[in-house]
Design a protein around this motif. Sequence first.
Motif, short mmCIF file in Angstrom:
data_model
loop_
_atom_site.label_atom_id
_atom_site.label_comp_id
_atom_site.label_asym_id
_atom_site.label_seq_id
_atom_site.Cartn_x
_atom_site.Cartn_y
_atom_site.Cartn_z
N HIS A 30 -2.36 1.23 -8.49
CA HIS A 30 -3.44 0.82 -7.57
C HIS A 30 -4.29 -0.30 -8.18
N ASP A 31 -4.31 -0.38 -9.49
CA ASP A 31 -5.18 -1.34 -10.18
C ASP A 31 -4.52 -2.69 -10.41
N PHE A 32 -3.26 -2.85 -10.05
CA PHE A 32 -2.58 -4.12 -10.29
C PHE A 32 -3.23 -5.25 -9.47
N PRO A 33 -3.31 -6.47 -10.03
CA PRO A 33 -3.93 -7.59 -9.31
C PRO A 33 -3.12 -7.98 -8.07
N ASP A 34 -3.83 -8.57 -7.10
CA ASP A 34 -3.20 -8.95 -5.83
C ASP A 34 -2.05 -9.94 -6.02
N ASP A 35 -2.24 -10.94 -6.89
CA ASP A 35 -1.20 -11.96 -7.02
C ASP A 35 0.08 -11.38 -7.62
N GLU A 89 0.83 -1.22 0.00
CA GLU A 89 0.00 0.00 0.00
C GLU A 89 0.86 1.26 0.00
N ASN A 90 1.92 1.27 0.80
CA ASN A 90 2.79 2.44 0.90
C ASN A 90 4.21 2.16 0.41
N GLU A 91 4.35 1.08 -0.37
CA GLU A 91 5.65 0.69 -0.89
C GLU A 91 5.65 0.71 -2.42
N TRP A 92 6.86 0.64 -2.96
CA TRP A 92 7.01 0.60 -4.41
C TRP A 92 6.45 -0.70 -4.96
N THR A 93 5.72 -0.59 -6.05
CA THR A 93 5.29 -1.80 -6.78
C THR A 93 6.26 -2.12 -7.92
N SER A 94 7.19 -1.20 -8.19
CA SER A 94 8.07 -1.31 -9.36
C SER A 94 9.52 -1.53 -9.00
N MET A 110 6.03 -19.25 -13.73
CA MET A 110 5.64 -19.01 -12.35
C MET A 110 5.47 -17.53 -12.03
N VAL A 111 5.71 -16.67 -13.00
CA VAL A 111 5.55 -15.23 -12.79
C VAL A 111 4.12 -14.84 -13.13
N PRO A 112 3.37 -14.26 -12.18
CA PRO A 112 1.97 -13.91 -12.46
C PRO A 112 1.84 -12.89 -13.58
N LYS A 113 0.73 -12.98 -14.28
CA LYS A 113 0.39 -12.00 -15.31
C LYS A 113 -0.66 -11.03 -14.74
N PRO A 114 -0.50 -9.75 -14.94
CA PRO A 114 0.59 -9.11 -15.68
C PRO A 114 1.89 -9.12 -14.89
N ARG A 115 3.01 -9.17 -15.63
CA ARG A 115 4.33 -9.09 -15.01
C ARG A 115 4.59 -7.63 -14.63
N LEU A 116 4.85 -7.40 -13.35
CA LEU A 116 5.09 -6.04 -12.88
C LEU A 116 6.59 -5.72 -12.92
N GLY A 117 6.92 -4.51 -12.57
CA GLY A 117 8.30 -4.04 -12.59
C GLY A 117 8.48 -2.86 -13.51
N SER A 118 7.60 -2.74 -14.49
CA SER A 118 7.60 -1.56 -15.37
C SER A 118 6.46 -0.64 -14.92
N CYS A 119 6.24 0.42 -15.67
CA CYS A 119 5.31 1.47 -15.22
C CYS A 119 3.89 1.24 -15.74
N ALA A 120 2.93 1.57 -14.91
CA ALA A 120 1.53 1.54 -15.34
C ALA A 120 1.35 2.44 -16.56
N LEU A 132 1.05 -8.20 -7.22
CA LEU A 132 1.63 -7.38 -6.16
C LEU A 132 2.31 -8.24 -5.10
N GLU A 133 1.69 -9.36 -4.77
CA GLU A 133 2.29 -10.27 -3.79
C GLU A 133 3.62 -10.81 -4.31
N PHE A 134 3.67 -11.11 -5.59
CA PHE A 134 4.92 -11.60 -6.18
C PHE A 134 6.01 -10.54 -6.08
N MET A 135 5.66 -9.28 -6.38
CA MET A 135 6.65 -8.21 -6.34
C MET A 135 7.15 -7.96 -4.92
#
Length: 546
Positions: free
Chosen positions: A367-372, A255-260, A345-355, A374-377
Amino acid sequence: MYADVDDGQRVFRHRFVRDVNHYPAFVGKGPGKSPSRKDTLDIQLLMTSDRTLYVGARNRVYAINLGQSYGDEIQFSKSITWEPNAAAKEDCRVHGRKQTECQNFIKVILKRKNDKLFICGTNAFNPLCRHYKMDTLAPQGDISSGKGRCPYDPKDSNVALFADDNLYSATVSDFQKTDSLIYRSLGDSPRLRTFKQNSKWLKEPSFIHAVDYQSYIYFFFEEESVEYAGLDKVMLPRVARVCKNDMGGNAVYLENEWTSFLKARLICSVPGDSPFHFNMLRSVSDVVKLHGQDVVIAVFNTPKNSIPGSAVCAFSIQDIEKVFAGRFKEQKSPTSIWTPVPDAMVPKPRLGSCAGSELLKHYKSSHDFPDDSLEFMKKHSLMDGSVGAVSLQPLFLQTRISDRILKIAVDNKAGPKGDQTVVFLGSQKGWLLKILVWQGSPVFLEEMNIYNYKKCTLDVGITEQNIVDLKVDKPSETLYVAFRNCVRRVPLGSCERHGPCKKACIASRDPYCGWANEACIHLSPGTTVEYEQDIENGKTDGLDGC
């Protein structure tokens, strides 16, 4: 004078023993005043903006007009005095710190929009920040907390920059030094940070530099390795990346951390059957153009208990991007080895780049990224691949003398045509080294010791020859070199050392120097003087010796 060749590097070195004491020095003197010689300035950093050099020191910030000519001594035009109050000093002493540590060491000086300076200091281990007017240095607004923006201990490293009027900082955020973080604050974007006290995100990092490049902020640092954990502590150089439009996750994850937030190892090594690695990152340039690529150029050292040595390596932003697009690395249990994460094993969408980017174009906000995802990141910030140096080897090596390189500055518009790249390196013993980064092999142009014992050493005999910072000032074609207790002003080109010798002038291959009017002269960008110069080969066929 001597010349040597580093194995496999074809780097020619020339040491010139000559008098450089005439180069101007700043020792804290203002107009009509003499500085006290009983104490040190404790210079922490230099910053240039709008033809002004700002010197961050202990309890003071000095502003030096770069457009003004000086004699032997450089004087400041304005200054800020900012000391901790008596209560802060007393509290600092109660917590076991020495009186010399319980001062306000200036660790952040940044230009912000509307002609404001943002300045932070350690303030007796209770860091504070404040805005100042650039033209008068008068304070603006209230003093604010420096927590997460400035270190508590002056010996701790930190980096900070403004991008889109948001402050991106990296430092230790508590007195006990248990919480290192990469942090965004002050602007309109939400405050975000790295996950608190999570060794897989950051483990005892030492932050070196940060750059704003396109959609990302890149952080360069070294930290204790988690992937090679064992009996010995292994420090590794890293590059990390966060999106400027990162808004954080949701109420469940990040919630208050980087997703990227992603990080990868940097490799600066001498290739071979058993590569020799330089793992201690010491200084990094801003992004410059080198042979058509956007790169950063960095200084690395060997550990203190190893063979003394330094190396300079360049890393392309494109190569960094490729690694961040590659496989993640993970440790499945606290005792297992680190292994690559299979792509499946990497959830889709693959995060790390910018929305909103090509890979995440269906998401307007993090904020719209799926929970799985975000949990992976949250659990996977380290990349499996490493970023190798351009050409897979150092631009320059120094392994023959016990004097490690500490700082770097780059002029990538050197010479009369502004088409050459020169790297300046500062050492722990006061030596300034100059390298031409040619399309073939790098050329060692010269080195000189510019520490001035008379001006830079205290009356009590304390000698601090470490070069603290380097700043190129192109309009005046000079380099400002900071030591703990002084700043020296050095010309980018030392053409006078060749005297009336045309052969030496041409053979030097120094892009700042050319032969004109029967003398070796400094060639500023756009010069209209007819000159002779041979940067590519330094050929002197037919010229008489001197």
